[in-house]
Design a protein around this motif. Structure first.
Motif: not given
Length: 150
Positions: A79-84
């Motif tokens: 989720f953090v990667g997609i948000a980044q």
């Protein structure tokens, strides 16, 4: 030579409207690095989901990584990667909200990499350095554009 439009009061000329990436090379660099960091975090997430023992250093750690198990950390990193990646795209579009989000996510990534420091120290330090560059690139004010802030 490009013509500059006059301000509405007829006084000082306004600078030509340029896309955000042409205003600052640091912003372009930070957007690319933010997307690259997001891809790295997505890969970390899938590794944690698919191979639970990959990040364990000793048998005593079991299936836990400080707080949560590997499956939870896998989803958190995805989720953090997609948000980044999405924030990186927003930085390219010139969104102020995307720049602020990118700074926050780079900070979250730095703190999260502390948990992997004992397992993969060089990778964690490299990812933290990448996050520092992202934060600097998103906060840096180009000299030729005074007053341009996040």
């Amino acid at each position: 030579m490009k013509s500059e439009s006059l301000a509405s009061d007829g006084g000082t000329p306004e600078p030509p409207d340029r896309p955000p990436l042409e205003r600052s090379h640091w912003v372009a660099f930070a957007g690319i690095m933010l997307m690259l960091s997001g891809l790295f975090d997505i890969i970390n997430g899938f590794v944690a989901l698919l191979d639970n023992g990959y990040y364990s250093t000793t048998y005593e750690h079991g299936n836990r990584l400080l707080i949560f198990n590997y499956d939870v950390w896998g989803w958190v990193w995805i989720f953090v990667g997609i948000a980044q990646v999405l924030a990186g795209l927003g930085v390219f579009m010139g969104s102020r909200f995307a720049r602020i989000t990118g700074i926050v996510l780079a900070g979250v990534c730095m703190v999260g990499q502390l948990m992997f420091l004992s397992t993969f120290p060089l990778w964690s330090v490299a990812t933290m350095a990448l996050s520092v560059l992202v934060i600097y690139g998103l906060l840096a004010v180009p000299r030729h554009l005074p007053g341009e802030r996040v």
